[in-house]
Scaffold this active site. Structure first.
Site, PDB file in Angstrom:
ATOM      1  N   CYS A  30      -5.864  13.609  12.415  1.00 24.75           N
ATOM      2  CA  CYS A  30      -4.459  13.757  12.664  1.00 24.75           C
ATOM      3  C   CYS A  30      -3.976  15.095  12.129  1.00 24.75           C
ATOM      4  O   CYS A  30      -3.946  15.633  11.076  1.00 24.75           O
ATOM      5  CB  CYS A  30      -3.898  12.603  11.585  1.00 24.75           C
ATOM      6  SG  CYS A  30      -2.337  12.831  11.281  1.00 24.75           S
ATOM      7  N   CYS A  33      -1.390  15.230   9.489  1.00 22.03           N
ATOM      8  CA  CYS A  33      -2.070  15.013   8.071  1.00 22.03           C
ATOM      9  C   CYS A  33      -2.703  16.141   7.629  1.00 22.03           C
ATOM     10  O   CYS A  33      -2.527  16.514   6.183  1.00 22.03           O
ATOM     11  CB  CYS A  33      -3.095  14.055   8.215  1.00 22.03           C
ATOM     12  SG  CYS A  33      -2.613  12.221   8.927  1.00 22.03           S
TER      13      CYS A  33
END
Length: 123
Positions: A30, A33
């Site tokens: 991600c 992230c």
């Protein structure tokens, strides 16, 4: 304090045992992230009295499912065993600091009273 890894085995103990627990639900693939990780880590170093945990949603799928995490990163904050904040999306440093300040400022007796009132109205 550095960020700790939260798993199905230790999650409940931290929620119940830590005064304030921030939880970052993330995954290695991600992009947002990965952008949020250094901000979160820096905040963990700055606020040594708060426990900062992370849940790798790829390794802890049941835990992510139990909290209905459908978008990552998702930040959740528990205070005195009560979920007081949950929001998907990477936060900039200033917004994370605002969340921390707001959580610190909560009147937990009032929060519990509001929860009890809501539960009374629903049941």
């Amino acid at each position: 304090m550095a960020t700790i890894e939260l798993t199905a085995e230790n999650f409940t103990a931290h929620v119940e045992g830590d005064d304030i627990l921030l939880v970052d639900f993330w995954a290695s693939w991600c992009g947002p992230c990965r952008q949020f990780a250094p901000i979160y880590e820096a905040a963990s170093e700055k606020h040594g009295d708060i426990v900062f945990g992370s849940v790798n949603t790829e390794e802890q799928q049941e835990l992510a499912g139990a909290f209905r995490v459908t978008s990552i990163p998702t930040l959740m904050v528990f205070r005195e065993n009560v979920l007081v904040f949950a929001q998907p999306g990477a936060l900039p440093e200033q917004a994370l600091e605002q969340v921390i300040a707001a959580v610190r400022g909560l009147d937990m007796d009032d929060v519990r009273r509001q929860i009890a009132e809501q539960n009374g109205q629903q049941g």
